[in-house]
Design an enzyme around this catalytic site. Sequence first.
Site, PDB file in Angstrom:
ATOM      1  N   LYS A 195      42.039  29.613  40.044  1.00  0.00           N
ATOM      2  CA  LYS A 195      42.034  31.037  39.691  1.00  0.00           C
ATOM      3  C   LYS A 195      41.575  31.162  38.250  1.00  0.00           C
ATOM      4  O   LYS A 195      41.763  30.223  37.450  1.00  0.00           O
ATOM      5  CB  LYS A 195      43.442  31.630  39.818  1.00  0.00           C
ATOM      6  CG  LYS A 195      43.452  33.134  39.970  1.00  0.00           C
ATOM      7  CD  LYS A 195      43.126  33.526  41.395  1.00  0.00           C
ATOM      8  CE  LYS A 195      43.147  35.016  41.624  1.00  0.00           C
ATOM      9  NZ  LYS A 195      42.999  35.304  43.067  1.00  0.00           N
TER      10      LYS A 195
HETATM   11  P1  NAD Z   1      40.502  45.952  42.896  1.00  0.00           P
HETATM   12  O1  NAD Z   1      40.484  45.909  41.436  1.00  0.00           O
HETATM   13  O2  NAD Z   1      39.231  46.157  43.647  1.00  0.00           O
HETATM   14  O3  NAD Z   1      41.507  47.111  43.410  1.00  0.00           O
HETATM   15  C1  NAD Z   1      42.827  47.241  42.957  1.00  0.00           C
HETATM   16  C2  NAD Z   1      43.300  48.625  43.368  1.00  0.00           C
HETATM   17  O4  NAD Z   1      44.679  48.767  43.050  1.00  0.00           O
HETATM   18  C3  NAD Z   1      42.569  49.778  42.676  1.00  0.00           C
HETATM   19  O5  NAD Z   1      42.340  50.806  43.616  1.00  0.00           O
HETATM   20  C4  NAD Z   1      43.583  50.251  41.624  1.00  0.00           C
HETATM   21  O6  NAD Z   1      43.400  51.612  41.274  1.00  0.00           O
HETATM   22  C5  NAD Z   1      44.852  50.034  42.404  1.00  0.00           C
HETATM   23  N1  NAD Z   1      46.045  49.979  41.567  1.00  0.00           N
HETATM   24  C6  NAD Z   1      46.232  49.410  40.350  1.00  0.00           C
HETATM   25  N2  NAD Z   1      47.487  49.625  39.936  1.00  0.00           N
HETATM   26  C7  NAD Z   1      48.106  50.326  40.925  1.00  0.00           C
HETATM   27  C8  NAD Z   1      49.407  50.843  41.089  1.00  0.00           C
HETATM   28  N3  NAD Z   1      50.330  50.677  40.142  1.00  0.00           N
HETATM   29  N4  NAD Z   1      49.696  51.519  42.244  1.00  0.00           N
HETATM   30  C9  NAD Z   1      48.770  51.685  43.205  1.00  0.00           C
HETATM   31  N5  NAD Z   1      47.522  51.213  43.098  1.00  0.00           N
HETATM   32  C10 NAD Z   1      47.188  50.552  41.968  1.00  0.00           C
HETATM   33  O7  NAD Z   1      41.244  44.599  43.363  1.00  0.00           O
HETATM   34  P2  NAD Z   1      41.177  43.902  44.780  1.00  0.00           P
HETATM   35  O8  NAD Z   1      40.095  42.902  44.755  1.00  0.00           O
HETATM   36  O9  NAD Z   1      41.230  44.949  45.857  1.00  0.00           O
HETATM   37  O10 NAD Z   1      42.547  43.091  44.751  1.00  0.00           O
HETATM   38  C11 NAD Z   1      43.781  43.682  45.120  1.00  0.00           C
HETATM   39  C12 NAD Z   1      44.768  42.567  45.421  1.00  0.00           C
HETATM   40  O11 NAD Z   1      44.274  41.774  46.512  1.00  0.00           O
HETATM   41  C13 NAD Z   1      45.012  41.571  44.279  1.00  0.00           C
HETATM   42  O12 NAD Z   1      46.337  41.109  44.353  1.00  0.00           O
HETATM   43  C14 NAD Z   1      44.051  40.440  44.601  1.00  0.00           C
HETATM   44  O13 NAD Z   1      44.445  39.219  44.010  1.00  0.00           O
HETATM   45  C15 NAD Z   1      44.191  40.404  46.111  1.00  0.00           C
HETATM   46  N6  NAD Z   1      43.082  39.762  46.831  1.00  0.00           N
HETATM   47  C16 NAD Z   1      41.805  40.181  46.679  1.00  0.00           C
HETATM   48  C17 NAD Z   1      40.797  39.582  47.411  1.00  0.00           C
HETATM   49  C18 NAD Z   1      39.380  40.057  47.337  1.00  0.00           C
HETATM   50  O14 NAD Z   1      38.562  39.562  48.140  1.00  0.00           O
HETATM   51  N7  NAD Z   1      39.034  40.972  46.469  1.00  0.00           N
HETATM   52  C19 NAD Z   1      41.101  38.519  48.282  1.00  0.00           C
HETATM   53  C20 NAD Z   1      42.425  38.129  48.439  1.00  0.00           C
HETATM   54  C21 NAD Z   1      43.416  38.766  47.708  1.00  0.00           C
END
Ligand code: NAD
Length: 424
Positions: free
Chosen positions: A111
Amino acid sequence: MIATERPGPAGLLAWEHERFERVTGQLDLEPATICALHCAGRSLIVELPLQRDDGSMTVLTGYRVQHSNALGPAKGGTRYRRGVELDDVTALARLMTWKTALHGLPFGGAKGGVDCDPADLSTRELHEVTRLYTLAILPNIGSDVDVPAPDIGTNEQTMAWMLHAAGEAGRSDPAIVTGKPVILGGSLFRAASTGVGVAHVAQRAWERLGNRFADAAVAVEGFGAVGYWAATELHQRGARVVALSDITGGVTAAKGLDPAAVHAWTQSGNALVDYPDGETIDGSILAVDCDITIPAALEGTLTDSIAERVSASLVVEGANGPTTPSAEAILHDRGIAVVPDLMANGGGVISSYFEWAQNHQRVAWPEAEERRLVLERLDRSWDLLAPQPFERWRTEALAIAIGRVTDAMALAGQVTANAHRIVR
Ligand code: NAD
């Protein structure tokens, strides 16, 4: 207690540690093996001198942790977020090791991240941060060493910049990152893969609990890369998306929200919380009245006090580490099932694996074919957990993953080869 652990880890690292100790306590492993399994192989801290648009200089800190390469090159996302620090990145790298192992991928776990707020930076500044970060970690990454991908605050543009910076430094290789734009060798399904996989696993789990998926009421916290695609897929599969939220707040509508319409609203520059066809949520979206709740935003959002108020009977972890261990215990006591992150959001890294494999072969698969293969892999992993009582889903997932990594390390002569049967 693991001798190599730094004292007093807080947050994600502490939760990961607690879960690891609980599972390894149920496996027949030598203490030295447990220690070797847990320690991070390589942790890199880099300083990035960024010249701001106004001419001033600020120094940002970046991290890349490679926890394990026992099963293949390390693999994991890169997040740009204020407050990113080494302990969180270490915990997330370990989680990636268990996730790739659970899904049978030829990858280890890594990571990375930069402590910055992307919303505070111009496009030029973000590009420069990415260039500096890529050059700083370049000696330690590579398609057969460690392969970054997007995560919170980063996207396919970030991956395009990373690819370009690596190329400029003489390391031109499309497989050095995944989650790239399609024109640069990205896969057609990668953007949707994590969220579609979350929706697929939610349906499998809901049906495993004896329910009909059609018209199930679902709340999704976070409307970013994961939450948007999860909500869209849930809607297409006939579930009712009754609540959505992002950093601006949340909205709910018992009759259901159309994720495409909400997306069009936010893409036009409006705040999600102001979406007109829903009521504003007062408090956490995770406590909204629904059948299935999907935290898909950040770690640690499902705390003890929220666990007491969850009305859903199924939680599906779209985010990494959203449920604290004590909150999970409360949910279990209340008869609420939790599909753990390493199972639920594994579609993203499975798709990344297919992108990496396509890059190596210089081929591009049709989107439908990759989608079918991603969902098939998720099914294969889910079928290992589903027969267990729901209280054991996370333990079982971790035990399978830890068993596979132990086998690989034993074959390499890194740890003592011994049995690691689950002691129930
Ligand atoms: P991103 O930055 O695209 O989206 C995050 C979202 O969460 C945004 O809409 C933001 O406005 C919202 N957010 C932030 N704080 C918030 C709060 N307090 N309440 C509600 N919403 C809030 O990130 P992502 O890539 O979608 O990742 C989200 C999660 O999924 C993370 O934990 C990441 O590690 C995990 N993840 C992502 C992927 C991927 O392919 N992108 C894969 C596996 C896991």
